[in-house]
Every structure is written in structure tokens, then in C-alpha cells.
Design an enzyme around this catalytic site. Structure first.
Site, PDB file in Angstrom:
ATOM      1  N   ASP A 110      -1.360   6.571   6.314  1.00 30.51           N
ATOM      2  CA  ASP A 110      -2.454   5.718   5.862  1.00 30.51           C
ATOM      3  C   ASP A 110      -2.740   4.740   6.999  1.00 30.51           C
ATOM      4  O   ASP A 110      -1.936   3.856   7.289  1.00 30.51           O
ATOM      5  CB  ASP A 110      -2.018   4.973   4.588  1.00 30.51           C
ATOM      6  CG  ASP A 110      -3.075   3.986   4.091  1.00 30.51           C
ATOM      7  OD1 ASP A 110      -4.112   3.816   4.759  1.00 30.51           O
ATOM      8  OD2 ASP A 110      -2.836   3.387   3.022  1.00 30.51           O
ATOM      9  N   TRP A 112       0.828  -1.214   0.000  1.00 29.78           N
ATOM     10  CA  TRP A 112       0.000   0.000   0.000  1.00 29.78           C
ATOM     11  C   TRP A 112       0.853   1.252   0.000  1.00 29.78           C
ATOM     12  O   TRP A 112       0.566   2.205  -0.733  1.00 29.78           O
ATOM     13  CB  TRP A 112      -1.015  -0.028   1.148  1.00 29.78           C
ATOM     14  CG  TRP A 112      -2.028  -1.108   0.894  1.00 29.78           C
ATOM     15  CD1 TRP A 112      -2.164  -2.278   1.560  1.00 29.78           C
ATOM     16  CD2 TRP A 112      -2.988  -1.142  -0.172  1.00 29.78           C
ATOM     17  NE1 TRP A 112      -3.152  -3.044   0.997  1.00 29.78           N
ATOM     18  CE2 TRP A 112      -3.677  -2.374  -0.060  1.00 29.78           C
ATOM     19  CE3 TRP A 112      -3.344  -0.273  -1.199  1.00 29.78           C
ATOM     20  CZ2 TRP A 112      -4.705  -2.744  -0.943  1.00 29.78           C
ATOM     21  CZ3 TRP A 112      -4.358  -0.634  -2.079  1.00 29.78           C
ATOM     22  CH2 TRP A 112      -5.020  -1.842  -1.946  1.00 29.78           C
ATOM     23  N   LYS A 130     -12.627  -1.451   7.028  1.00 26.62           N
ATOM     24  CA  LYS A 130     -11.962  -2.447   7.883  1.00 26.62           C
ATOM     25  C   LYS A 130     -12.348  -2.236   9.348  1.00 26.62           C
ATOM     26  O   LYS A 130     -12.944  -3.108   9.960  1.00 26.62           O
ATOM     27  CB  LYS A 130     -10.452  -2.359   7.692  1.00 26.62           C
ATOM     28  CG  LYS A 130     -10.071  -2.611   6.235  1.00 26.62           C
ATOM     29  CD  LYS A 130      -8.689  -2.115   5.915  1.00 26.62           C
ATOM     30  CE  LYS A 130      -8.451  -1.996   4.432  1.00 26.62           C
ATOM     31  NZ  LYS A 130      -8.658  -3.230   3.660  1.00 26.62           N
TER      32      LYS A 130
HETATM   33  N1  PMP Z   1      -4.292   1.425   2.178  1.00 31.83           N
HETATM   34  C1  PMP Z   1      -4.395   0.298   2.899  1.00 31.83           C
HETATM   35  C2  PMP Z   1      -3.486   0.121   4.073  1.00 31.83           C
HETATM   36  C3  PMP Z   1      -5.353  -0.662   2.554  1.00 31.83           C
HETATM   37  O1  PMP Z   1      -5.443  -1.786   3.260  1.00 31.83           O
HETATM   38  C4  PMP Z   1      -6.195  -0.442   1.455  1.00 31.83           C
HETATM   39  C5  PMP Z   1      -7.282  -1.413   1.057  1.00 31.83           C
HETATM   40  N2  PMP Z   1      -7.128  -2.709   1.325  1.00 31.83           N
HETATM   41  C6  PMP Z   1      -6.021   0.734   0.723  1.00 31.83           C
HETATM   42  C7  PMP Z   1      -5.090   1.648   1.116  1.00 31.83           C
HETATM   43  C8  PMP Z   1      -6.896   1.031  -0.460  1.00 31.83           C
HETATM   44  O2  PMP Z   1      -8.146   1.345  -0.031  1.00 31.83           O
HETATM   45  P1  PMP Z   1      -9.358   1.629  -1.036  1.00 31.83           P
HETATM   46  O3  PMP Z   1      -9.637   0.352  -1.727  1.00 31.83           O
HETATM   47  O4  PMP Z   1     -10.427   2.071  -0.100  1.00 31.83           O
HETATM   48  O5  PMP Z   1      -8.927   2.697  -1.962  1.00 31.83           O
END
Ligand code: PMP
Length: 357
Positions: A169, A102, A193
Site C-alpha cells: 500500500d 492502515w 495524496k
Molecule cells: N492506505 C493508506 C496508507 C492511506 O493513507 C489511506 C487513506 N488515508 C488509505 C489506505 C485508505 O484510502 P481510501 O480512503 O482511498 O480507501
């Protein structure tokens, strides 16, 4: 009604109490004869829901008054691009620490809109040593991922970046334990989550950073536009906002995030102890960086992965398959996953090992 043990990484388990409350008011919100989904975001009833959700989140996390709380859309991924668009002055760079999938994606998106400086690149199983970090004191911000949902790499201490604001994040760790919000420039998280259903993104941001930033952007892409409009410069995801508010009230009833932190620590310690205590299961992450929320693990006999998953499902233990990019297993044990669920998983793992090791 039958409920299972749900270890999904996201969208993820929600507290049953919250789902039941939402169900009870689905067609008739507090005697109005209408669903929350059927009323204006500007109606008195919804404004109260919105304000209470923000107040409860502020109370839970101890968010200081000089921080704005935004209820946005677009997921965490959209913020990967909007953050540098809003926070970097023309020509200004931003620092990115990469500890997994991520933060790598955030770095790539950052590089598309600004000069993104790679502070260090981890090995997906630990946080790179601080003395290897290439920090830039002129950076608009330092971006990192507090908890890598796929690799299960979490920060247990906050990075030190001097006067460069921390942008975190926290999609998969927000509300899992107390944190000092005043140490951050921006905290953001997709809701699906630890907050509520997908479709909502929470941002907690120092007001001065938002006020200064984003000049020249189309107004709808400026965070300050949403800050000034109470996150209603366009129609917000009202039902997701309502459900998030119910989750915040549920968290308060559990004793707040101090109490959740203790439960989450116990859950994670029990699961890691089970993994470390066996020769059949393994977790690759450095002990000091192991996630409390996402626990990846492998079997000593990977050809048994699909049998493990099938038998787990038959025992009511769902969504344990690891992310497609890494394979193996992953148990996501967010706030709404109870100690009973974690104990059921541990018992299943011991039994599976005794039959297959
Ligand atoms: N950052 C993290 C740490 C995530 O776990 C996720 C989704 N699993 C995201 C960003 C992306 O999130 P989204 O699909 O809501 O854009």
C-alpha cells in the site's frame, strides 16, 4: 487569488500549475467546445489522455513491461478486500505486517476473505525487528504499508520475503522517490495524496499474478477483467484520470521522481531537524522509520494545541491537526507541498515556541 500552505493528509495539495491547466480546459478541452467531463471515456480524445497518463507513469516509475497499470475506483480500502480475493488460491493464506492504522485495516479486511497471517504487529512508531517476523513461505503474498499516513512510519528499505510477492500500500508515498518496481508483486495507491483528486486508485501489478488470480469471482471484481479492458470494463473516473495525467506531466517537468526524491528528503530533514532541535516539539517515530511525507508532532504543552492550530491558520498554514485517533499535529508534505511551505511552517513553529515555551 490567495493560496495557502496546505498540509492536508488527503485529499491533499495539488500543484497550482495543474489546477490552472485543468481550469483553463474545464469548459473547452483543446478547442472541442466540451469539457473532459463531458466526453466519452471511449472517445479518441479521452483515449489519448488515458494512454498518455499510463505512459508517463511508466516512464516516471520505470515500470517494466511485464507489469499492468490499472486505473481503478474504490479507494485503497476496497483493494484491502479485493487483493486477497484475487491473489489467494482457495485455502491459501496471506501474510500481513502491521505497522500502523492502515496496515491493520488491511489485515482485518484480509482476514474477512482469507486466512490472514499476522507477521508482526508494530508499536505505531517503528517497524518491528525483522527477526521477530513470522513469515509463511506458502503465503500468496506479503502485504505491508510502505508509509503509514497517520503514524508517519515509513520503510526506507524494502522487506525481504524470498519468493513470496510483495504487495505494498503506497497511498501516501507513491511517486515521492524512486523505487525498484520489479521487486514488487503489486503496488497500489489511492490517488488523493500524491497523484491527483480522490476517486481514482492506481494499481501496478505483475501480469502473471493477475492472470492466475480471481477465478470464480464476479468478473467486475477480478483485476484481470480491468487489465484486459484497459481499466474500462465500466466507466472510469475520467476527470480524476485526466488530472492524474496532468500531475504526471508536472512531475516530469520537475525532473522526475529522482529530483522529487531529493526535494522531499530536504523538506523532511529540515522539518525533523526543527522538531529534534527544540524541547517544545517532539516526533515519536524511530529515526530510521520516519516518514518523508507525513510528519506527526506533539507540543510539550498539549493544552496549547488549539492555539497553535488557530495561529497557524491565521498565518496561512492549514490542515495541521493530527489524525483524530492520535491527536497532536501532523504536517503532510507531499510532492505538491513546496520547500517554501515547509520553511514557512518551520519559521512559524520557532516563533510559536519562542512565545509559548
Ligand atoms: N492506505 C493508506 C496508507 C492511506 O493513507 C489511506 C487513506 N488515508 C488509505 C489506505 C485508505 O484510502 P481510501 O480512503 O482511498 O480507501
Amino acid at each position: 487569488m490567495s493560496r495557502v500552505h496546505n498540509f492536508s493528509a488527503g485529499p491533499a495539495a495539488l500543484p497550482l500549475e495543474v489546477l490552472e491547466q485543468a481550469q483553463a480546459s474545464l469548459t473547452d478541452y483543446e478547442g472541442s467546445g466540451m469539457s473532459v467531463m463531458e466526453i466519452s471515456h471511449r472517445s479518441k480524445a479521452f483515449m489519448q489522455i488515458a494512454e498518455e497518463a499510463e505512459a508517463d507513469l511508466r516512464e516516471l516509475m520505470g515500470i517494466p513491461d511485464d507489469y499492468a497499470v490499472l486505473f481503478l475506483q474504490g479507494g485503497a480500502t476496497q483493494q484491502f478486500a479485493l487483493l486477497p480475493m484475487n491473489l489467494c488460491a482457495p485455502g491459501q493464506s496471506a501474510d500481513y505486517l502491521v505497522t500502523g492504522s492502515w496496515s491493520k485495516k488491511a489485515y482485518a479486511q484480509g482476514g474477512a476473505v482469507t486466512q490472514a497471517n499476522l507477521v508482526a504487529q508494530g508499536d505505531n512508531a517503528s517497524v518491528p525487528a525483522v527477526d521477530s517476523w513470522n513469515l509463511n513461505s506458502d503465503a500468496a503474498f506479503f502485504h505491508y504499508c510502505q508509509n503509514e499516513t497517520i503514524g508517519g512510519v515509513e520503510f526506507h528499505e524494502l522487506p525481504e520475503t524470498g519468493s513470496v510477492p510483495l504487495v505494498a500500500d503506497m497511498s501516501s508515498t507513491i511517486l515521492s522517490r524512486p523505487i525498484d518496481v520489479s521487486r514488487f508483486g503489486v503496488i497500489y495507491a489511492g490517488a488523493q495524496k500524491n497523484i491527483g483528486p480522490a476517486g481514482l486508485t492506481i494499481m501496478i501489478a505483475r501480469k502473471d499474478l493477475l492472470e492466475q488470480g480471481g477465478e470464480g469471482l464476479p468478473p467486475i471484481l477480478r483485476y484481470q477483467t480491468q487489465a484486459e479492458a484497459g481499466s474500462m470494463s465500466n466507466t472510469p473516473p475520467t476527470f480524476a484520470w485526466y488530472l492524474a495525467g496532468l500531475v504526471f506531466k508536472w512531475l516530469k517537468r520537475q525532473g522526475g521522481i529522482e529530483a522529487m526524491g531529493e526535494i522531499n528528503k530536504r523538506k523532511a530533514e529540515a522539518l525533523y531537524a526543527a522538531i529534534d532541535g527544540s524541547d517544545f516539539y517532539a516526533n515519536p517515530v524511530a529515526i530510521e522509520n520516519r516518514s518523508w511525507m507525513n510528519v506527526p508532532f506533539t507540543l510539550a504543552k498539549p493544552d496549547l494545541d488549539s492555539v497553535f492550530l488557530q495561529e497557524a491558520e491565521a498565518a496561512g498554514l492549514m490542515n495541521l491537526k493530527g489524525h483524530r485517533s492520535v491527536g497532536g499535529m501532523r504536517a503532510s508534505i507531499y510532492n505538491a507541498v513546496s520547500e517554501d511551505s515547509v520553511n514557512a511552517l518551520i519559521a512559524f513553529m520557532a516563533d510559536f515556541e519562542s512565545r509559548n515555551a
